[in-house]
Design a protein around this motif. Structure first.
Motif, short mmCIF file in Angstrom:
data_model
loop_
_atom_site.label_atom_id
_atom_site.label_comp_id
_atom_site.label_asym_id
_atom_site.label_seq_id
_atom_site.Cartn_x
_atom_site.Cartn_y
_atom_site.Cartn_z
N THR A 20 0.83 -1.21 0.00
CA THR A 20 0.00 0.00 0.00
C THR A 20 0.86 1.26 0.00
N PHE A 21 1.88 1.26 0.85
CA PHE A 21 2.79 2.41 0.89
C PHE A 21 3.48 2.58 -0.46
N ALA A 27 2.07 6.39 -7.14
CA ALA A 27 1.02 7.29 -7.63
C ALA A 27 1.47 8.76 -7.54
N LEU A 28 2.07 9.13 -6.42
CA LEU A 28 2.52 10.51 -6.25
C LEU A 28 3.68 10.83 -7.20
N GLU A 54 8.35 0.77 -4.30
CA GLU A 54 7.03 0.90 -4.93
C GLU A 54 6.34 -0.45 -5.10
N LEU A 55 7.11 -1.50 -5.26
CA LEU A 55 6.52 -2.83 -5.43
C LEU A 55 6.27 -3.54 -4.11
N ASN A 74 4.42 17.76 -1.00
CA ASN A 74 4.11 18.05 0.41
C ASN A 74 2.64 17.82 0.74
N THR A 75 2.10 16.70 0.28
CA THR A 75 0.69 16.40 0.59
C THR A 75 0.51 15.81 1.98
N GLY A 76 1.59 15.28 2.54
CA GLY A 76 1.49 14.61 3.84
C GLY A 76 1.08 13.17 3.74
N ALA A 77 0.75 12.72 2.51
CA ALA A 77 0.26 11.34 2.33
C ALA A 77 1.33 10.31 2.68
N LEU A 78 2.58 10.59 2.33
CA LEU A 78 3.64 9.63 2.63
C LEU A 78 3.86 9.49 4.13
N ARG A 79 3.88 10.63 4.81
CA ARG A 79 4.11 10.56 6.27
C ARG A 79 2.99 9.79 6.95
N ARG A 80 1.76 10.01 6.51
CA ARG A 80 0.64 9.29 7.12
C ARG A 80 0.69 7.81 6.78
N SER A 81 1.05 7.49 5.53
CA SER A 81 1.13 6.08 5.13
C SER A 81 2.24 5.36 5.87
#
Length: 277
Positions: A20-21, A27-28, A54-55, A74-81
């Motif tokens: 998932t990560f 995607a980003l 990625e895989l 800088n969406t914050g999505a990576l830190r949350r994931s």
């Protein structure tokens, strides 16, 4: 269990969070219009490492989200994931932190008296070990363990500025784990790895009147900010050591063993003779 292998008695592993990560990273990255190579250059990773993340085959470095966020908007999505990255397929719970440190280490020392270290194993040798674990592993667990080990082995070639030192007891090869052909292939592989400029492999001879490592295997590493850690593993668990005093004791023992083992040239000669035999 050598090198953090997971048995059925240990904690089961799931790759869902890693996949998932990895999907979020991909995607980003694609949304930002970056190739894996371009993205890797910006965050200090090879395109192969980016692909592995990625895989879902590789646990990212703990600092990866902070390096990647500015590059990816800088969406914050990576830190949350990243907060949900609690498992790594093929690696025991007690070994994960060491594996993370290992991935970015600038110095790695390994003394092994039981088996050939995981970073030097061939697939045939490793699968022999996995097939003979007790309690028995199923096919999926064996595959996950080999993939995790193969991924770790990429460090030897992908981190040419990292200094690797291995001290291995001669009897480990004389045991002929997996049979003669598996052992010959293993020795050929170790000899090939010994030719890398950043790798030193020494053999501790079978007859050795004095020995500083009789208390068991030792692993040491130095981080990019020059902090040292040690790791010791037993039958059903491992211990990560950060206390400088304790690490210093193990460094002292490892240094003594390097002087007690065969020289690099003599170690190669011995392996070549064993290969011929």
């Amino acid at each position: 269990m050598v090198d953090g292998a997971v048995g059925t008695g240990g904690e089961p592993e799931s790759s869902d969070s890693l996949r998932t990560f990895g999907a979020v990273v991909q995607a980003l990255r694609e949304h930002a219009g970056l190739s894996r190579e371009e993205f890797g250059d910006l965050v200090g990773l090879s395109k192969h490492t980016v692909a592995s993340v990625e895989l879902g085959r590789r646990m990212p470095d703990p600092k990866f989200p902070d390096r990647a966020e500015p590059v990816l908007g800088n969406t914050g999505a990576l830190r949350r994931s990243a907060q949900h990255l609690v498992r790594q397929p093929g690696l025991a719970a007690w070994f994960r932190r060491w594996a993370q440190l290992e991935a970015t280490a600038i110095t790695l020392y390994t003394y092994e008296c039981r088996l050939v270290p995981g970073l030097l194993q061939t697939e045939a040798y490793a699968r022999t070990l996995f097939r003979n674990q007790l309690p028995p592993l199923d096919d999926e667990q064996i595959e996950a363990q080999w993939l995790a080990r193969a991924e770790r082995q990429r460090l030897l070639r992908e981190r040419p500025n990292t200094a690797f030192s291995f001290l291995i007891e001669e009897h480990v090869f004389l045991r002929r784990t997996g049979g003669m052909e598996v052992t010959r292939e293993l020795i050929d592989h170790v000899l090939e790895i010994s030719e890398l400029r950043n790798v030193e492999i020494q053999i501790m001879p079978l007859v050795r009147e004095t020995h500083a490592g009789l208390d068991g295997p030792i692993r040491l590493l130095e981080t990019p900010n020059n902090k040292w850690f040690a790791y010791c593993e037993g039958q059903r668990g491992g211990l990560l050591i950060s206390d400088p005093k304790e690490v210093s004791v193990l460094q002292m023992r490892y240094a003594r063993m390097r002087s007690q083992a065969l020289t690099l040239e003599d170690s190669v000669s011995l392996l070549q003779r064993m290969r011929g035999a």
